[in-house]
Design an enzyme around this catalytic site. Structure first.
Site, PDB file in Angstrom:
ATOM      1  N   LYS A 112       0.829  -1.210   0.000  1.00 29.60           N
ATOM      2  CA  LYS A 112       0.000   0.000   0.000  1.00 29.60           C
ATOM      3  C   LYS A 112       0.866   1.263   0.000  1.00 29.60           C
ATOM      4  O   LYS A 112       0.434   2.314  -0.471  1.00 29.60           O
ATOM      5  CB  LYS A 112      -0.924   0.026   1.227  1.00 29.60           C
ATOM      6  CG  LYS A 112      -1.818  -1.185   1.393  1.00 29.60           C
ATOM      7  CD  LYS A 112      -2.912  -1.238   0.350  1.00 29.60           C
ATOM      8  CE  LYS A 112      -4.041  -2.196   0.707  1.00 29.60           C
ATOM      9  NZ  LYS A 112      -3.659  -3.615   0.781  1.00 29.60           N
TER      10      LYS A 112
HETATM   11  C1  LIG Z   1      -4.241  -4.730   0.321  1.00 27.65           C
HETATM   12  C2  LIG Z   1      -3.445  -5.946   0.249  1.00 27.65           C
HETATM   13  C3  LIG Z   1      -3.719  -6.955  -0.695  1.00 27.65           C
HETATM   14  C4  LIG Z   1      -4.891  -6.863  -1.637  1.00 27.65           C
HETATM   15  O1  LIG Z   1      -4.726  -5.857  -2.613  1.00 27.65           O
HETATM   16  P1  LIG Z   1      -5.966  -5.303  -3.420  1.00 27.65           P
HETATM   17  O2  LIG Z   1      -5.446  -4.184  -4.230  1.00 27.65           O
HETATM   18  O3  LIG Z   1      -6.965  -4.834  -2.380  1.00 27.65           O
HETATM   19  O4  LIG Z   1      -6.512  -6.420  -4.214  1.00 27.65           O
HETATM   20  C5  LIG Z   1      -2.887  -8.053  -0.746  1.00 27.65           C
HETATM   21  N1  LIG Z   1      -1.852  -8.180   0.108  1.00 27.65           N
HETATM   22  C6  LIG Z   1      -1.569  -7.251   1.029  1.00 27.65           C
HETATM   23  C7  LIG Z   1      -0.429  -7.463   1.954  1.00 27.65           C
HETATM   24  C8  LIG Z   1      -2.341  -6.097   1.133  1.00 27.65           C
HETATM   25  O5  LIG Z   1      -2.044  -5.173   2.049  1.00 27.65           O
END
Ligand SMILES: *Cc1c(COP(=O)(O)O)cnc(C)c1O
Length: 495
Positions: A112
Protein backbone atom coordinates in the site's frame (compact mmCIF):
# COMPACT_ATOMS: atom_id res chain seq x y z
CA UNK A 1 -6.01 17.10 -24.95
CA UNK A 2 -6.54 16.17 -21.34
CA UNK A 3 -7.53 12.62 -20.47
CA UNK A 4 -10.90 12.73 -18.73
CA UNK A 5 -12.45 10.44 -16.15
CA UNK A 6 -16.00 9.10 -16.26
CA UNK A 7 -18.16 7.61 -13.56
CA UNK A 8 -18.90 3.89 -13.96
CA UNK A 9 -22.53 4.63 -13.07
CA UNK A 10 -23.34 7.83 -14.94
CA UNK A 11 -21.93 8.55 -18.38
CA UNK A 12 -22.73 12.28 -18.05
CA UNK A 13 -20.17 12.76 -15.31
CA UNK A 14 -16.77 13.74 -16.73
CA UNK A 15 -13.99 15.22 -14.64
CA UNK A 16 -10.27 15.90 -14.92
CA UNK A 17 -7.70 13.65 -13.24
CA UNK A 18 -7.15 16.10 -10.38
CA UNK A 19 -10.89 16.39 -9.77
CA UNK A 20 -11.26 12.60 -9.79
CA UNK A 21 -8.50 12.33 -7.19
CA UNK A 22 -10.11 15.01 -5.04
CA UNK A 23 -13.55 13.44 -5.13
CA UNK A 24 -12.42 9.83 -4.65
CA UNK A 25 -15.84 8.45 -5.49
CA UNK A 26 -18.35 9.96 -7.95
CA UNK A 27 -21.53 11.47 -6.44
CA UNK A 28 -23.60 8.69 -8.03
CA UNK A 29 -21.60 6.07 -6.11
CA UNK A 30 -19.65 5.05 -9.22
CA UNK A 31 -15.88 4.85 -9.57
CA UNK A 32 -13.87 7.09 -11.86
CA UNK A 33 -12.35 5.42 -14.90
CA UNK A 34 -10.23 6.99 -17.64
CA UNK A 35 -12.18 7.49 -20.89
CA UNK A 36 -9.40 5.54 -22.56
CA UNK A 37 -6.26 3.74 -21.45
CA UNK A 38 -3.28 5.66 -22.86
CA UNK A 39 -0.51 3.77 -24.62
CA UNK A 40 2.99 3.59 -23.14
CA UNK A 41 4.94 6.05 -25.26
CA UNK A 42 8.44 4.86 -24.36
CA UNK A 43 10.23 1.74 -25.57
CA UNK A 44 11.41 -1.07 -23.32
CA UNK A 45 15.00 -0.09 -24.19
CA UNK A 46 14.35 3.38 -22.78
CA UNK A 47 12.50 2.00 -19.78
CA UNK A 48 15.38 -0.37 -19.04
CA UNK A 49 17.59 2.66 -18.34
CA UNK A 50 15.13 4.40 -16.04
CA UNK A 51 15.05 4.69 -12.27
CA UNK A 52 11.83 3.98 -10.42
CA UNK A 53 11.09 7.70 -10.23
CA UNK A 54 11.64 8.17 -13.95
CA UNK A 55 9.41 5.20 -14.73
CA UNK A 56 6.78 6.68 -12.43
CA UNK A 57 6.82 9.89 -14.42
CA UNK A 58 6.67 8.07 -17.77
CA UNK A 59 3.58 6.11 -16.69
CA UNK A 60 1.73 8.58 -14.47
CA UNK A 61 2.06 11.55 -16.81
CA UNK A 62 0.00 9.57 -19.34
CA UNK A 63 -2.91 9.36 -16.90
CA UNK A 64 -2.72 12.55 -14.84
CA UNK A 65 -2.63 14.89 -17.79
CA UNK A 66 -3.82 18.03 -15.99
CA UNK A 67 -0.81 17.96 -13.65
CA UNK A 68 2.12 19.98 -14.94
CA UNK A 69 5.47 18.24 -15.37
CA UNK A 70 6.82 20.20 -12.44
CA UNK A 71 3.88 19.28 -10.19
CA UNK A 72 4.00 15.59 -10.99
CA UNK A 73 7.77 15.32 -10.69
CA UNK A 74 7.64 17.05 -7.33
CA UNK A 75 4.97 14.59 -6.10
CA UNK A 76 7.13 11.68 -7.28
CA UNK A 77 10.33 12.99 -5.67
CA UNK A 78 8.57 13.57 -2.36
CA UNK A 79 7.05 10.09 -2.37
CA UNK A 80 9.79 7.74 -3.51
CA UNK A 81 12.70 8.89 -1.39
CA UNK A 82 14.54 7.60 1.66
CA UNK A 83 11.24 6.56 3.23
CA UNK A 84 11.94 3.41 1.23
CA UNK A 85 14.73 1.26 2.62
CA UNK A 86 16.13 0.36 -0.80
CA UNK A 87 17.13 2.57 -3.70
CA UNK A 88 15.42 0.45 -6.36
CA UNK A 89 12.13 1.00 -4.45
CA UNK A 90 10.67 -2.26 -5.83
CA UNK A 91 13.35 -4.96 -6.22
CA UNK A 92 12.84 -8.32 -7.94
CA UNK A 93 13.98 -11.49 -6.17
CA UNK A 94 14.22 -14.75 -8.08
CA UNK A 95 13.25 -17.82 -6.08
CA UNK A 96 11.96 -21.24 -7.08
CA UNK A 97 11.62 -20.27 -10.73
CA UNK A 98 9.52 -17.14 -10.23
CA UNK A 99 10.32 -13.46 -9.79
CA UNK A 100 9.04 -11.97 -6.57
CA UNK A 101 8.42 -8.25 -6.98
CA UNK A 102 8.99 -6.94 -3.46
CA UNK A 103 6.54 -4.08 -2.97
CA UNK A 104 7.10 -3.81 0.78
CA UNK A 105 10.15 -1.61 1.18
CA UNK A 106 8.16 1.48 2.16
CA UNK A 107 7.51 2.98 5.60
CA UNK A 108 4.77 0.53 6.64
CA UNK A 109 6.22 -2.58 4.95
CA UNK A 110 3.21 -3.44 2.75
CA UNK A 111 2.56 -2.67 -0.89
CA UNK A 112 0.00 0.00 0.00
CA UNK A 113 2.98 2.32 0.54
CA UNK A 114 3.65 2.25 -3.20
CA UNK A 115 0.54 4.36 -3.77
CA UNK A 116 -0.09 5.91 -0.38
CA UNK A 117 3.28 7.58 -0.16
CA UNK A 118 2.34 9.62 -3.23
CA UNK A 119 -1.41 10.07 -2.76
CA UNK A 120 -1.15 12.87 -0.15
CA UNK A 121 1.05 14.84 -2.57
CA UNK A 122 -1.29 14.22 -5.50
CA UNK A 123 -4.25 15.19 -3.37
CA UNK A 124 -2.83 18.42 -1.95
CA UNK A 125 -1.59 19.38 -5.43
CA UNK A 126 -5.05 18.63 -6.85
CA UNK A 127 -6.64 20.77 -4.13
CA UNK A 128 -4.41 23.72 -5.00
CA UNK A 129 -5.07 23.35 -8.72
CA UNK A 130 -8.80 23.38 -8.14
CA UNK A 131 -8.72 26.26 -5.64
CA UNK A 132 -10.16 24.16 -2.85
CA UNK A 133 -10.32 26.09 0.41
CA UNK A 134 -11.85 23.34 2.54
CA UNK A 135 -9.81 21.09 4.75
CA UNK A 136 -9.70 17.61 3.22
CA UNK A 137 -10.89 14.78 5.40
CA UNK A 138 -9.61 11.37 4.40
CA UNK A 139 -12.01 8.67 5.46
CA UNK A 140 -10.72 5.13 5.16
CA UNK A 141 -11.82 1.61 5.91
CA UNK A 142 -8.95 -0.81 6.24
CA UNK A 143 -8.37 -4.53 6.38
CA UNK A 144 -5.06 -3.67 8.02
CA UNK A 145 -2.50 -2.32 5.60
CA UNK A 146 -4.22 0.63 3.91
CA UNK A 147 -4.95 2.18 7.28
CA UNK A 148 -1.37 2.39 8.45
CA UNK A 149 0.00 3.36 5.05
CA UNK A 150 -2.58 6.15 4.73
CA UNK A 151 -1.90 7.34 8.29
CA UNK A 152 1.82 7.44 7.61
CA UNK A 153 1.24 9.36 4.40
CA UNK A 154 -1.19 11.95 5.75
CA UNK A 155 0.03 12.45 9.36
CA UNK A 156 0.61 16.17 9.92
CA UNK A 157 0.06 17.04 6.25
CA UNK A 158 -1.32 20.62 6.40
CA UNK A 159 -4.89 21.02 5.17
CA UNK A 160 -5.79 17.37 5.77
CA UNK A 161 -7.25 15.14 8.46
CA UNK A 162 -7.45 11.40 8.39
CA UNK A 163 -9.87 8.97 10.04
CA UNK A 164 -9.29 5.23 9.80
CA UNK A 165 -11.79 2.51 10.71
CA UNK A 166 -10.56 -1.07 11.12
CA UNK A 167 -12.25 -4.33 12.16
CA UNK A 168 -11.24 -4.76 15.81
CA UNK A 169 -10.65 -8.51 15.55
CA UNK A 170 -9.78 -8.68 11.88
CA UNK A 171 -6.18 -7.46 11.66
CA UNK A 172 -2.85 -8.92 12.79
CA UNK A 173 -1.39 -7.85 16.17
CA UNK A 174 1.42 -6.00 14.41
CA UNK A 175 -0.99 -4.26 12.04
CA UNK A 176 -3.09 -3.10 14.97
CA UNK A 177 -0.10 -1.93 16.98
CA UNK A 178 1.14 0.02 13.95
CA UNK A 179 -2.15 1.86 13.66
CA UNK A 180 -3.03 2.57 17.27
CA UNK A 181 0.41 4.06 17.95
CA UNK A 182 0.10 6.54 15.07
CA UNK A 183 1.21 10.05 15.92
CA UNK A 184 -0.08 13.25 14.33
CA UNK A 185 -2.71 15.70 15.57
CA UNK A 186 -4.79 15.25 12.43
CA UNK A 187 -5.15 11.45 12.84
CA UNK A 188 -7.90 9.31 14.34
CA UNK A 189 -7.96 5.50 14.46
CA UNK A 190 -11.12 3.66 15.46
CA UNK A 191 -11.79 -0.07 15.86
CA UNK A 192 -15.26 -1.33 15.00
CA UNK A 193 -17.12 -4.44 16.11
CA UNK A 194 -17.54 -6.07 12.72
CA UNK A 195 -15.52 -7.16 9.70
CA UNK A 196 -13.83 -5.23 6.90
CA UNK A 197 -16.93 -5.21 4.71
CA UNK A 198 -18.87 -3.60 7.59
CA UNK A 199 -16.20 -0.91 7.85
CA UNK A 200 -16.14 -0.35 4.09
CA UNK A 201 -19.94 -0.24 3.82
CA UNK A 202 -20.06 2.25 6.70
CA UNK A 203 -17.51 4.50 5.04
CA UNK A 204 -19.32 4.33 1.68
CA UNK A 205 -22.57 5.32 3.35
CA UNK A 206 -20.93 8.31 5.06
CA UNK A 207 -19.54 9.35 1.67
CA UNK A 208 -23.01 9.10 0.14
CA UNK A 209 -24.70 11.10 2.94
CA UNK A 210 -25.84 14.30 1.19
CA UNK A 211 -27.03 16.05 4.35
CA UNK A 212 -23.68 15.42 6.01
CA UNK A 213 -21.91 16.74 2.93
CA UNK A 214 -23.78 20.04 3.19
CA UNK A 215 -23.02 20.28 6.90
CA UNK A 216 -19.35 19.58 6.25
CA UNK A 217 -19.20 22.22 3.54
CA UNK A 218 -20.61 24.77 5.99
CA UNK A 219 -17.88 23.90 8.49
CA UNK A 220 -15.09 24.07 5.89
CA UNK A 221 -14.52 20.34 5.29
CA UNK A 222 -14.81 17.94 2.41
CA UNK A 223 -14.26 14.22 2.21
CA UNK A 224 -11.87 12.32 0.04
CA UNK A 225 -10.84 8.70 0.00
CA UNK A 226 -7.50 6.97 0.37
CA UNK A 227 -9.03 3.59 -0.47
CA UNK A 228 -8.11 1.93 -3.70
CA UNK A 229 -11.31 3.22 -5.23
CA UNK A 230 -9.40 6.50 -5.63
CA UNK A 231 -7.84 6.73 -9.07
CA UNK A 232 -4.89 8.46 -7.38
CA UNK A 233 -4.06 5.10 -5.83
CA UNK A 234 -4.59 3.00 -8.87
CA UNK A 235 -2.37 4.96 -11.25
CA UNK A 236 0.81 4.79 -9.11
CA UNK A 237 0.32 1.01 -8.92
CA UNK A 238 0.63 0.62 -12.68
CA UNK A 239 4.19 1.90 -12.42
CA UNK A 240 5.79 -1.10 -10.75
CA UNK A 241 4.52 -3.57 -13.32
CA UNK A 242 6.15 -1.52 -16.06
CA UNK A 243 9.27 -1.16 -13.91
CA UNK A 244 9.45 -4.92 -13.21
CA UNK A 245 9.11 -5.74 -16.90
CA UNK A 246 11.84 -3.28 -17.82
CA UNK A 247 14.15 -4.69 -15.14
CA UNK A 248 13.62 -8.26 -16.37
CA UNK A 249 14.55 -7.03 -19.83
CA UNK A 250 17.54 -5.03 -18.58
CA UNK A 251 18.84 -8.07 -16.69
CA UNK A 252 18.55 -10.31 -19.73
CA UNK A 253 15.87 -12.47 -18.14
CA UNK A 254 13.44 -11.88 -21.02
CA UNK A 255 13.66 -10.99 -24.70
CA UNK A 256 12.15 -7.85 -26.15
CA UNK A 257 8.35 -8.18 -26.31
CA UNK A 258 8.42 -11.52 -24.49
CA UNK A 259 5.17 -12.02 -22.64
CA UNK A 260 5.17 -12.56 -18.91
CA UNK A 261 2.50 -13.60 -16.43
CA UNK A 262 1.65 -11.59 -13.36
CA UNK A 263 0.26 -13.16 -10.17
CA UNK A 264 -1.46 -10.87 -7.69
CA UNK A 265 -2.78 -11.77 -4.23
CA UNK A 266 -6.11 -10.02 -4.43
CA UNK A 267 -8.60 -8.42 -2.07
CA UNK A 268 -10.24 -5.23 -3.28
CA UNK A 269 -9.04 -5.90 -6.85
CA UNK A 270 -6.98 -2.70 -7.01
CA UNK A 271 -3.52 -4.14 -7.48
CA UNK A 272 -4.51 -6.61 -10.19
CA UNK A 273 -6.56 -3.97 -11.98
CA UNK A 274 -3.41 -1.85 -12.13
CA UNK A 275 -1.67 -4.80 -13.81
CA UNK A 276 -4.58 -5.05 -16.26
CA UNK A 277 -4.20 -1.35 -17.06
CA UNK A 278 -0.46 -1.92 -17.59
CA UNK A 279 -1.34 -4.64 -20.08
CA UNK A 280 -3.76 -2.32 -21.84
CA UNK A 281 -1.06 0.32 -22.07
CA UNK A 282 0.84 -2.19 -24.16
CA UNK A 283 3.02 -3.98 -21.61
CA UNK A 284 3.51 -7.58 -22.85
CA UNK A 285 1.55 -9.46 -20.22
CA UNK A 286 -0.03 -12.82 -21.00
CA UNK A 287 -2.17 -13.88 -18.04
CA UNK A 288 -3.27 -11.88 -15.04
CA UNK A 289 -3.47 -14.49 -12.33
CA UNK A 290 -5.87 -13.53 -9.57
CA UNK A 291 -5.08 -15.28 -6.29
CA UNK A 292 -7.64 -15.43 -3.48
CA UNK A 293 -7.62 -16.96 -0.01
CA UNK A 294 -10.59 -18.90 1.45
CA UNK A 295 -12.79 -15.86 0.76
CA UNK A 296 -12.83 -16.97 -2.84
CA UNK A 297 -15.58 -14.78 -4.31
CA UNK A 298 -13.34 -13.79 -7.22
CA UNK A 299 -12.35 -17.35 -8.05
CA UNK A 300 -16.04 -18.28 -8.24
CA UNK A 301 -16.73 -15.18 -10.33
CA UNK A 302 -14.06 -15.93 -12.93
CA UNK A 303 -15.30 -19.52 -13.12
CA UNK A 304 -19.02 -18.88 -13.35
CA UNK A 305 -19.64 -15.22 -14.17
CA UNK A 306 -21.66 -14.97 -11.00
CA UNK A 307 -20.49 -12.69 -8.20
CA UNK A 308 -21.99 -13.83 -4.93
CA UNK A 309 -21.10 -12.25 -1.63
CA UNK A 310 -23.74 -14.21 0.30
CA UNK A 311 -21.42 -16.51 2.16
CA UNK A 312 -19.58 -16.80 5.41
CA UNK A 313 -16.80 -14.25 5.92
CA UNK A 314 -13.71 -16.26 6.82
CA UNK A 315 -10.88 -14.83 8.93
CA UNK A 316 -7.62 -16.10 7.45
CA UNK A 317 -3.89 -15.67 7.96
CA UNK A 318 -3.92 -13.23 5.01
CA UNK A 319 -6.29 -10.65 6.55
CA UNK A 320 -5.65 -7.95 3.95
CA UNK A 321 -7.46 -10.20 1.48
CA UNK A 322 -10.40 -11.04 3.76
CA UNK A 323 -12.92 -9.23 1.59
CA UNK A 324 -16.21 -10.27 0.04
CA UNK A 325 -16.90 -7.07 -1.91
CA UNK A 326 -13.99 -6.30 -4.22
CA UNK A 327 -14.78 -2.68 -5.01
CA UNK A 328 -12.41 -2.22 -7.92
CA UNK A 329 -13.93 -5.11 -9.84
CA UNK A 330 -16.59 -2.56 -10.78
CA UNK A 331 -14.08 -0.85 -13.05
CA UNK A 332 -13.50 -4.09 -14.93
CA UNK A 333 -17.24 -4.82 -15.07
CA UNK A 334 -17.84 -1.38 -16.58
CA UNK A 335 -15.19 -1.94 -19.20
CA UNK A 336 -16.37 -5.41 -20.26
CA UNK A 337 -19.92 -4.05 -20.36
CA UNK A 338 -18.69 -1.85 -23.22
CA UNK A 339 -18.57 1.22 -20.92
CA UNK A 340 -22.32 0.92 -20.43
CA UNK A 341 -23.00 2.87 -17.23
CA UNK A 342 -26.63 1.73 -17.06
CA UNK A 343 -25.60 -1.92 -17.17
CA UNK A 344 -22.94 -1.35 -14.52
CA UNK A 345 -25.41 0.48 -12.31
CA UNK A 346 -27.93 -2.34 -12.58
CA UNK A 347 -25.36 -5.00 -11.64
CA UNK A 348 -24.09 -2.96 -8.69
CA UNK A 349 -27.67 -2.44 -7.54
CA UNK A 350 -28.19 -6.20 -7.63
CA UNK A 351 -25.07 -6.55 -5.52
CA UNK A 352 -26.31 -4.04 -2.95
CA UNK A 353 -29.85 -5.40 -2.77
CA UNK A 354 -29.33 -9.14 -3.27
CA UNK A 355 -25.63 -9.60 -2.66
CA UNK A 356 -25.36 -11.20 -6.10
CA UNK A 357 -25.02 -10.31 -9.74
CA UNK A 358 -24.45 -12.34 -12.85
CA UNK A 359 -22.86 -11.11 -16.05
CA UNK A 360 -24.10 -12.23 -19.48
CA UNK A 361 -21.90 -14.54 -21.55
CA UNK A 362 -20.95 -11.67 -23.90
CA UNK A 363 -19.19 -10.05 -20.94
CA UNK A 364 -17.78 -13.26 -19.53
CA UNK A 365 -16.01 -13.93 -22.83
CA UNK A 366 -13.94 -10.82 -22.28
CA UNK A 367 -12.38 -12.17 -19.11
CA UNK A 368 -9.88 -14.37 -20.93
CA UNK A 369 -6.95 -12.21 -19.78
CA UNK A 370 -7.62 -13.45 -16.27
CA UNK A 371 -7.14 -16.73 -14.46
CA UNK A 372 -8.50 -17.15 -10.93
CA UNK A 373 -7.78 -19.66 -8.21
CA UNK A 374 -7.41 -19.74 -4.45
CA UNK A 375 -5.27 -21.15 -1.66
CA UNK A 376 -6.72 -22.74 1.45
CA UNK A 377 -5.06 -21.98 4.80
CA UNK A 378 -3.01 -25.15 4.93
CA UNK A 379 -1.79 -24.68 1.37
CA UNK A 380 -0.67 -21.15 2.20
CA UNK A 381 1.33 -22.35 5.20
CA UNK A 382 2.79 -25.28 3.23
CA UNK A 383 3.93 -22.86 0.52
CA UNK A 384 5.78 -20.66 3.02
CA UNK A 385 7.55 -23.66 4.54
CA UNK A 386 8.39 -25.33 1.23
CA UNK A 387 9.84 -22.15 -0.26
CA UNK A 388 11.86 -21.47 2.87
CA UNK A 389 13.22 -25.02 2.95
CA UNK A 390 14.13 -25.07 -0.74
CA UNK A 391 15.57 -21.57 -1.07
CA UNK A 392 15.90 -19.88 2.33
CA UNK A 393 13.58 -17.13 1.09
CA UNK A 394 10.79 -16.22 3.51
CA UNK A 395 7.55 -14.78 2.16
CA UNK A 396 4.49 -13.43 3.93
CA UNK A 397 1.08 -15.10 3.97
CA UNK A 398 -0.45 -12.94 1.19
CA UNK A 399 2.45 -13.55 -1.14
CA UNK A 400 2.21 -17.25 -0.28
CA UNK A 401 -1.41 -17.32 -1.46
CA UNK A 402 -0.15 -15.99 -4.80
CA UNK A 403 2.75 -18.46 -4.95
CA UNK A 404 0.40 -21.38 -4.29
CA UNK A 405 -2.06 -20.24 -6.95
CA UNK A 406 0.80 -19.86 -9.40
CA UNK A 407 1.72 -23.53 -8.84
CA UNK A 408 -1.89 -24.50 -9.51
CA UNK A 409 -1.93 -22.40 -12.67
CA UNK A 410 1.25 -24.04 -13.95
CA UNK A 411 0.00 -27.53 -13.15
CA UNK A 412 -3.29 -26.85 -14.93
CA UNK A 413 -1.98 -25.10 -18.03
CA UNK A 414 1.64 -26.14 -18.42
CA UNK A 415 2.38 -22.48 -19.21
CA UNK A 416 6.08 -21.91 -18.51
CA UNK A 417 6.19 -18.18 -19.37
CA UNK A 418 8.32 -16.08 -17.01
CA UNK A 419 6.20 -14.96 -14.12
CA UNK A 420 6.22 -12.06 -11.70
CA UNK A 421 4.56 -12.60 -8.34
CA UNK A 422 3.50 -9.43 -6.56
CA UNK A 423 4.99 -9.73 -3.09
CA UNK A 424 2.64 -7.50 -1.16
CA UNK A 425 3.88 -7.55 2.42
CA UNK A 426 7.01 -8.11 4.41
CA UNK A 427 6.95 -11.37 6.38
CA UNK A 428 7.66 -9.20 9.44
CA UNK A 429 4.14 -7.82 9.22
CA UNK A 430 2.63 -11.27 9.71
CA UNK A 431 5.39 -12.79 11.79
CA UNK A 432 3.30 -15.20 13.83
CA UNK A 433 1.53 -16.82 10.89
CA UNK A 434 4.75 -16.98 8.91
CA UNK A 435 6.80 -18.53 11.72
CA UNK A 436 4.05 -21.01 12.63
CA UNK A 437 3.99 -22.10 9.01
CA UNK A 438 7.71 -22.83 9.15
CA UNK A 439 7.53 -24.66 12.48
CA UNK A 440 4.71 -25.00 15.00
CA UNK A 441 7.16 -24.75 17.89
CA UNK A 442 7.26 -20.98 17.37
CA UNK A 443 3.68 -20.59 18.55
CA UNK A 444 4.86 -20.41 22.16
CA UNK A 445 6.94 -17.26 21.58
CA UNK A 446 5.91 -13.61 22.03
CA UNK A 447 5.30 -11.34 19.01
CA UNK A 448 8.60 -9.46 19.18
CA UNK A 449 10.61 -12.53 20.10
CA UNK A 450 9.31 -14.00 16.88
CA UNK A 451 10.46 -10.92 15.00
CA UNK A 452 14.04 -11.52 16.13
CA UNK A 453 13.77 -15.21 15.34
CA UNK A 454 12.54 -14.43 11.82
CA UNK A 455 15.36 -12.00 11.33
CA UNK A 456 18.02 -14.63 12.03
CA UNK A 457 16.20 -17.40 10.20
CA UNK A 458 15.62 -15.42 7.01
CA UNK A 459 18.88 -13.50 7.35
CA UNK A 460 17.15 -10.17 6.89
CA UNK A 461 17.36 -7.14 9.12
CA UNK A 462 14.32 -6.23 11.21
CA UNK A 463 12.63 -3.39 9.29
CA UNK A 464 12.57 0.05 10.88
CA UNK A 465 8.75 -0.04 10.83
CA UNK A 466 8.84 -2.91 13.34
CA UNK A 467 11.55 -1.49 15.59
CA UNK A 468 9.53 1.70 15.78
CA UNK A 469 6.50 0.07 17.39
CA UNK A 470 8.25 -2.17 19.88
CA UNK A 471 7.89 0.30 22.70
CA UNK A 472 5.52 2.85 21.17
CA UNK A 473 2.61 4.14 23.27
CA UNK A 474 -0.99 3.39 22.30
CA UNK A 475 -2.55 6.70 21.29
CA UNK A 476 -5.87 5.47 19.90
CA UNK A 477 -8.07 3.10 21.90
CA UNK A 478 -11.61 3.80 20.70
CA UNK A 479 -13.72 0.77 19.72
CA UNK A 480 -17.31 1.32 18.60
CA UNK A 481 -20.32 -0.35 16.98
CA UNK A 482 -20.56 0.18 13.24
CA UNK A 483 -23.73 2.22 13.78
CA UNK A 484 -21.64 4.85 15.54
CA UNK A 485 -19.22 5.66 12.72
CA UNK A 486 -20.89 8.86 11.51
CA UNK A 487 -21.11 10.28 15.04
CA UNK A 488 -17.40 9.65 15.59
CA UNK A 489 -16.54 11.49 12.38
CA UNK A 490 -18.62 14.52 13.34
CA UNK A 491 -17.16 14.56 16.81
CA UNK A 492 -13.57 14.48 15.53
CA UNK A 493 -14.33 17.40 13.22
CA UNK A 494 -15.94 19.34 16.05
CA UNK A 495 -19.30 19.46 14.29
C1 LIG B 1 -4.24 -4.73 0.32
C2 LIG B 1 -3.45 -5.95 0.25
C3 LIG B 1 -3.72 -6.95 -0.69
C4 LIG B 1 -4.89 -6.86 -1.64
O1 LIG B 1 -4.73 -5.86 -2.61
P1 LIG B 1 -5.97 -5.30 -3.42
O2 LIG B 1 -5.45 -4.18 -4.23
O3 LIG B 1 -6.96 -4.83 -2.38
O4 LIG B 1 -6.51 -6.42 -4.21
C5 LIG B 1 -2.89 -8.05 -0.75
N1 LIG B 1 -1.85 -8.18 0.11
C6 LIG B 1 -1.57 -7.25 1.03
C7 LIG B 1 -0.43 -7.46 1.95
C8 LIG B 1 -2.34 -6.10 1.13
O5 LIG B 1 -2.04 -5.17 2.05
Amino acid sequence: MDLLYRSTRDSHVQVSASQAILQGLSVDGGLFVPTEIPALHVSVEELAEMTYQETAYAVMSRFLTDFTEEELKSCIQNAYDSKFDIEEIAPLVKADGAYFLELFHGPTIAFKDMALSILPHLLTTAAKKNHVKNEIVILTATSGDTGKAALAGFADVPGTRIIVFYPKNGVSPIQEKQMVTQKGKNTLVVGIHGNFDDAQTGVKSIFGDKALKTEMEASGFQFSSANSINIGRLVPQIVYYVYAYAKLYANGEIEKDEKINVVVPTGNFGNILAAFYAKQMGLPIHKLICASNDNKVLYDFFKTGRYDRNREFILTSSPSMDILISSNLERLIYQIAGCDAEMDKKLMKDLTLEGVYEIPSSMKEQLSDFYGNYAAEKETADTIRALYESSGYVIDTHTAVAADVYKKYQAETGDMAKTVIASTASPFKFTRSVMNAIDEKYDAMGDFELVDELSSLGQVQVPEAINEIRNAKVLHDMVIDKSGMKAVVKDFLGM
